[in-house]
Scaffold this active site. Structure first.
Site, PDB file in Angstrom:
ATOM      1  N   GLY A 299       4.416  12.881  -6.488  1.00  0.00           N
ATOM      2  CA  GLY A 299       3.559  13.895  -7.081  1.00  0.00           C
ATOM      3  C   GLY A 299       2.269  14.057  -6.307  1.00  0.00           C
ATOM      4  O   GLY A 299       1.783  15.167  -6.106  1.00  0.00           O
ATOM      5  N   ALA A 300       1.731  12.920  -5.839  1.00  0.00           N
ATOM      6  CA  ALA A 300       0.491  12.927  -5.066  1.00  0.00           C
ATOM      7  C   ALA A 300       0.303  11.539  -4.475  1.00  0.00           C
ATOM      8  O   ALA A 300       1.010  10.591  -4.832  1.00  0.00           O
ATOM      9  CB  ALA A 300      -0.702  13.311  -5.939  1.00  0.00           C
ATOM     10  N   GLU A 302      -2.983   8.835  -3.185  1.00  0.00           N
ATOM     11  CA  GLU A 302      -4.417   8.644  -3.330  1.00  0.00           C
ATOM     12  C   GLU A 302      -5.139   8.244  -2.057  1.00  0.00           C
ATOM     13  O   GLU A 302      -6.208   7.591  -2.120  1.00  0.00           O
ATOM     14  CB  GLU A 302      -4.673   7.554  -4.383  1.00  0.00           C
ATOM     15  CG  GLU A 302      -4.196   6.143  -4.020  1.00  0.00           C
ATOM     16  CD  GLU A 302      -2.798   5.800  -4.505  1.00  0.00           C
ATOM     17  OE1 GLU A 302      -2.483   4.606  -4.628  1.00  0.00           O
ATOM     18  OE2 GLU A 302      -2.021   6.733  -4.775  1.00  0.00           O
ATOM     19  N   ASN A 303      -4.648   8.613  -0.879  1.00  0.00           N
ATOM     20  CA  ASN A 303      -5.337   8.286   0.369  1.00  0.00           C
ATOM     21  C   ASN A 303      -6.849   8.458   0.196  1.00  0.00           C
ATOM     22  O   ASN A 303      -7.316   9.491  -0.278  1.00  0.00           O
ATOM     23  CB  ASN A 303      -4.868   9.215   1.484  1.00  0.00           C
ATOM     24  CG  ASN A 303      -3.375   9.405   1.514  1.00  0.00           C
ATOM     25  OD1 ASN A 303      -2.618   8.460   1.662  1.00  0.00           O
ATOM     26  ND2 ASN A 303      -2.940  10.652   1.352  1.00  0.00           N
ATOM     27  N   GLU A 336      -5.227  10.595  -9.365  1.00  0.00           N
ATOM     28  CA  GLU A 336      -5.517  10.219  -7.977  1.00  0.00           C
ATOM     29  C   GLU A 336      -6.991   9.887  -7.775  1.00  0.00           C
ATOM     30  O   GLU A 336      -7.333   9.015  -6.968  1.00  0.00           O
ATOM     31  CB  GLU A 336      -5.086  11.336  -7.026  1.00  0.00           C
ATOM     32  CG  GLU A 336      -3.618  11.738  -7.145  1.00  0.00           C
ATOM     33  CD  GLU A 336      -2.656  10.564  -7.084  1.00  0.00           C
ATOM     34  OE1 GLU A 336      -2.915   9.619  -6.317  1.00  0.00           O
ATOM     35  OE2 GLU A 336      -1.644  10.584  -7.804  1.00  0.00           O
TER      36      GLU A 336
END
Length: 952
Positions: A299-300, A302-303, A336
């Site tokens: 979904g995403a 978190e870099n 995130e």
């Protein structure tokens, strides 16, 4: 697993020279400065992938002691005696000609080349179609309007990253473990027409004389783990705003989609300010970018400073997106951003504490989203979304502890599941409920400050909260029972005959008798359980209050009043406990004039605990009676909990199936979303089991009788608060699963209007598209397919139309959809699994998807074997659709997978098989009982619920 032992990386300088279309490759140089902590002549570094070729390397001692990057001069070069790749361990071993000295700093320099990945992992390529520019004065086409002949969309390529958990090593050689944090300086070389992003802002950009390429050097990062490193090379455009605290926030997307990122930008800016205060630490980087990636497996991600998203999780068009689309974007953005503190500033020491990252972010995402838009009531929805998801998986014998021991990439990938995310969130929510908000916040802030830019273990967090309550609670001892053992308790409450005391006991809850049998040899676990309950309130003072407030649509205020009566007792890892409910004097009378024998008791008040509850027969009867007489005296979240528990208890054979069915009789009088949502999930489970059986007709007769009044009441409109709109959508969807005629006629009328070019309200579109295709044959399917192929569709609209293609009742059309799912000219690789699962959810689709899975297994395994959540999701949905309640089919599935390698999805396969076995046994055991009850209920001429409830 590394223990940050012999070699500790200090900083990296990574240079990548990238070629996109048509070569899709890059050359690289990585220089890592490291500290040698023990004498050795061996360096072991991670490197992964057949396409990665190490061309040359060198090792040298570093002059000086700064270790701040490649500015230091190298001293004596140390000869390399040999090197070897170990693909199974994803490692490169370098044998040195001399020993490295303890306490000295060295640099390792490696030159390499590699291909951009096609698997949505590591450093990979992606693309999108850019619509042709409009001639001057031309108007944009309306959604679905036939395009004129002329310029075609142009494919644009980009390169992006996804490193979690163990794929930084496939982009460049590195010490790829979370506790080996270092500073990173990125240098990217790329086509001058593009732009580049990384975790930190650009420090400089110049044009290289030799080939005209851009060379961008980025500022050196803070200390971080390799899995958080990120970079994107694209032609995306951006919008920027600053938070009230002065942080620069930007959203990046293809130019034609950029306006759809406005919500994400606004949500990120507001939530970042809130999290600064919530976590007690300001966001430490100079910028935060959010990027919508066209091809994205999760979904995403978190870099740190450069969060990447699947397009549907970041882009919404106000004119085309539903209430659910909007909520999804806000909650994913919040999730995130929570990681920027919990996971990035402080990172788990090893992957067995993954839940520290994901569980906490899954809980805090609701807090951030609620702050951004309180009307969404996402915190209330936890009890009907996240909590049941956790309990459903954790009730299987094939579950695992939250803190799971993992050693290799397959094991690491396998724990990115509902235990780490949903159960992790649920136990943190429960902990906050018994600690209190202030100690919870105090301990959290202290933990982050103490371990900032370092790694931590679960025990470090427990210690922080123990100190926050001044050692009055043994937080670690309590919470270890929830994180170090799998499963959760069933709390059994038996009120004595005079209703003045009750016994409270615990035992492990299993989803089915078969699961309990499979685990019977194991030691019976015990938990420290905060058992809470609501006693039946005095009726007269609250009766008028609840009615008046309900008429004003403010029943939650009355619920808050009822919640004040909540009581708590600790079941401290013991099997049972006696609790006095009424204080009786020696003569047998209550010592208080306000006390008397209790009526009903609703345990797990507010659904804050991670457990299920059952009661003695009398208490169950009193609860059912209260629902029928005046359900508002039980708060809506607790009514939802009763429904969820009752269906789960029946599935596990702790109670008869008639118990949850009898509880549902009051539902025509229910106007709140949460109880209906829980009940509809229970009915959905039954409907799936009964669809291929003769009892299905009786089920639908009862269900339509139950749901019909509420469908008519909510109507086909768009008015109402956030959860009211959800309720309308779920009621209509459920009614159409049983062909409820009034709903079907109305929705098909809307589909015909849409077919004539009349727009449909976003909240209704999914239902209209699916229903139109389901009943409309090939003509309707083709109409939706043409709309789906419209260039430039908003991602959420593309998803709705694609799912609708899987709703056809024609097997040959479903076979077309399945074939399209593996054709990347038709359906993106990221969307193939969800498309196959959409066909699987179709009652016609079960045998088709099973045949398709067998035929295409090698291709599917090749594509998604490294993505456990993709392959695991596929196995679960296909097995549930084909063999979810059929023992004969289940045996065929078991035979097929007997000797096949499912990699990181092995645990998901085991869970899917266990779930199917339990369902098949359940329906074989209870179908006759269920059929008899349904026939009796539908023959009755009386209303489902008695009169005397809240009127319109």
């Amino acid at each position: 697993r590394g223990e940050a032992g012999t070699i500790v990386p200090l900083n990296y300088t990574v240079t990548l020279d990238v070629e996109l279309d048509p070569l899709f490759m890059y050359g690289g140089h990585v220089k890592v400065c490291f500290l040698c902590k023990e004498r050795t002549d061996l360096i072991v570094i991670h490197a992964k992938g057949d396409s990665m070729v190490i061309r040359q390397g060198s090792v040298a001692k570093v002059k000086g002691v700064s270790g701040e990057g490649d500015e230091d001069d190298d001293d004596d070069e140390i000869g390399i005696a040999g090197h070897a790749r170990h693909p199974d361990h994803e490692q490169l071993q370098i044998k040195l000609g001399d020993m490295l000295e303890e306490g000295s700093r060295y640099s390792l320099s490696l030159y390499f080349r590699a291909n951009l990945s096609e698997t949505m992992t590591g450093f990979y390529r992606s693309s999108y179609l850019r619509p042709p520019a409009l001639p001057e004065g031309a108007r944009p086409k309306a959604l679905g309007e036939a395009p004129e002949e002329g310029p075609k969309p142009v494919r644009r390529w980009l390169a992006t990253t996804h490193f979690e958990p163990t794929d930084a090593r496939s982009a460049f050689p590195c010490f790829d473990e979370p506790n080996l944090k270092a500073n990173f300086t990125m240098i990217l070389i790329y086509d001058y027409r593009l732009n580049a992003l990384s975790n930190m802002p650009p420090q400089s950009t110049l044009i290289r004389d030799v080939d005209g390429k851009k060379v961008t050097r980025f500022e050196t990062s803070v200390r971080m783990s390799t899995y958080l490193v990120a970079f994107v090379i694209s032609d995306f455009k951006s919008m920027t705003r600053h938070t009230e605290h002065g942080l620069r926030v930007s959203v990046w997307a293809p130019e034609h989609q950029l306006p759809q990122a406005t919500l994400a930008l606004n949500a990120a800016a507001k939530i970042l300010d809130y999290f600064d205060d919530f976590f007690g630490l300001p966001f430490p980087l100079p910028k935060q970018d959010l990027v919508a990636i066209p091809d994205f497996a999760a979904g995403a991600m978190e870099n740190w400073g450069l969060i990447t998203y699947r397009s549907t999780a970041m882009l919404v068009d106000p004119e085309q997106s539903s209430t659910a689309n909007v909520e999804w974007v806000v909650t994913v953005v919040s999730h995130e951003l929570a990681h920027q503190w919990f996971g990035n500033i402080v990172t788990m020491d090893w992957w067995d504490d993954l839940w520290l990252n994901e569980g906490f972010a899954s809980y805090v995402q609701d807090i951030g989203a609620q702050h951004f838009d309180p009307s969404m009531r996402v915190i209330d929805q936890f009890a009907t979304t996240t909590l049941p998801t956790a309990l459903s998986l954790d009730a299987l014998a094939s579950s695992h502890p939250i803190a799971a021991t993992v050693k290799d990439p397959n094991e690491i990938n396998s724990i990115f599941d509902a235990i780490s995310y949903s159960k992790g969130a649920a136990v943190i929510r429960m902990l906050e409920s018994f600690l209190g908000a202030k100690p919870f916040s105090k301990g959290l802030n202290a933990y982050l400050r103490k371990h900032a830019y370092k790694n931590a273990r679960t025990s470090d967090l427990w210690d922080a909260w123990r100190e926050a309550v001044n050692n009055t609670l043994e937080v670690g001892k309590i919470m270890d029972t929830w994180t170090k053992q799998e499963g959760f308790p069933l709390i059994t409450i038996n009120v004595n005959s005079d209703r003045t005391s009750m016994s409270v006991s615990q035992s492990r809850f299993f989803a089915s008798p078969q699961a309990a049998e499979a685990a019977k040899a194991a030691k019976e676990p015990m938990w420290h359980v905060p058992v809470t309950w609501l006693p039946q309130p005095k009726v007269q003072p609250l009766y008028s209050l609840t009615r008046a407030l309900a008429r004003n649509r403010a029943a939650q205020n009355a619920e808050a009043h009822i919640q004040k009566g909540k009581k708590t007792v600790w079941l401290n890892a013991k099997s049972s406990k006696i609790v006095v409910l009424v204080d009786i004097d020696p003569k047998g009378s209550s010592k208080s004039k306000d006390q008397g024998p209790v009526g009903w008791i609703k345990a797990n008040a507010g659904q804050m605990g991670v457990y299920r509850v059952t009661y003695d027969d009398t208490t169950w009867g009193l609860l059912a009676q209260q629902l029928r007489q005046d359900h508002l005296l039980i708060p809506s979240i607790d009514r939802a909990g009763l429904m969820d528990d009752a269906f789960a208890l029946a599935k596990a054979s702790h109670v008869g199936l008639t118990l949850p069915l009898n509880l549902t009789r009051y539902l025509p009088n229910e106007r709140e979303y949460l109880p209906w949502s829980a009940a509809l999930k229970g009915f959905g489970w039954l409907r799936t089991l009964l669809q291929p059986r003769s009892t299905f007709g009786d089920f639908c007769k009862y269900f339509n009788k139950l749901v019909g009044p509420s469908v008519r009441r909510v109507g086909w409109g768009t008015k109402g608060a956030h959860l009211e709109r959800y309720l309308r959508a779920e009621l209509f969807h459920a009614a159409l699963q049983c062909d409820y005629e009034p709903a079907k006629i109305g929705v098909l009328r809307e589909f015909e209007r849409w077919s004539r070019g009349i727009s449909v309200t976003p909240d209704h579109r999914s239902l209209v598209y699916v229903t139109g295709v389901r009943y409309g044959g090939a003509r309707a399917w083709e109409r939706v397919r043409r709309m789906w192929q419209t260039p430039g569709l908003p991602p959420s609209e593309e998803l709705k139309l694609r799912n609708a293609l899987a709703a056809s009742s024609e097997p040959w059309l479903l076979k077309r959809v399945l074939d399209m799912s593996l054709d990347e000219n038709e359906i993106r690789r990221q969307d193939a699994v969800s498309t196959i699962c959409a066909v699987a959810r179709n009652p016609v689709g079960g045998p088709l998807v099973w045949e398709f899975l067998q035929q295409e297994w090698n291709e599917i395994r090749k594509r998604y074997g490294a993505l456990s959540f993709e392959l695991g999701s596929l196995l679960k949905c296909v097995i549930a659709a084909y063999a979810g309640a059929n023992a004969f089919r289940l045996e065929k599935v078991q035979q097929f997978f007997h000797d096949r390698d499912t990699g990181a999805a092995a645990s998901a396969l085991k869970q899917a098989l266990e779930e199917a076995e339990g369902n098949a046994a359940f329906i074989d055991r209870h179908e006759k009982e269920l059929g008899a009850w349904l026939r009796a209920a539908t023959k009755s001429r009386s209303k489902i619920a008695p009169p005397g409830v809240v009127s319109k």
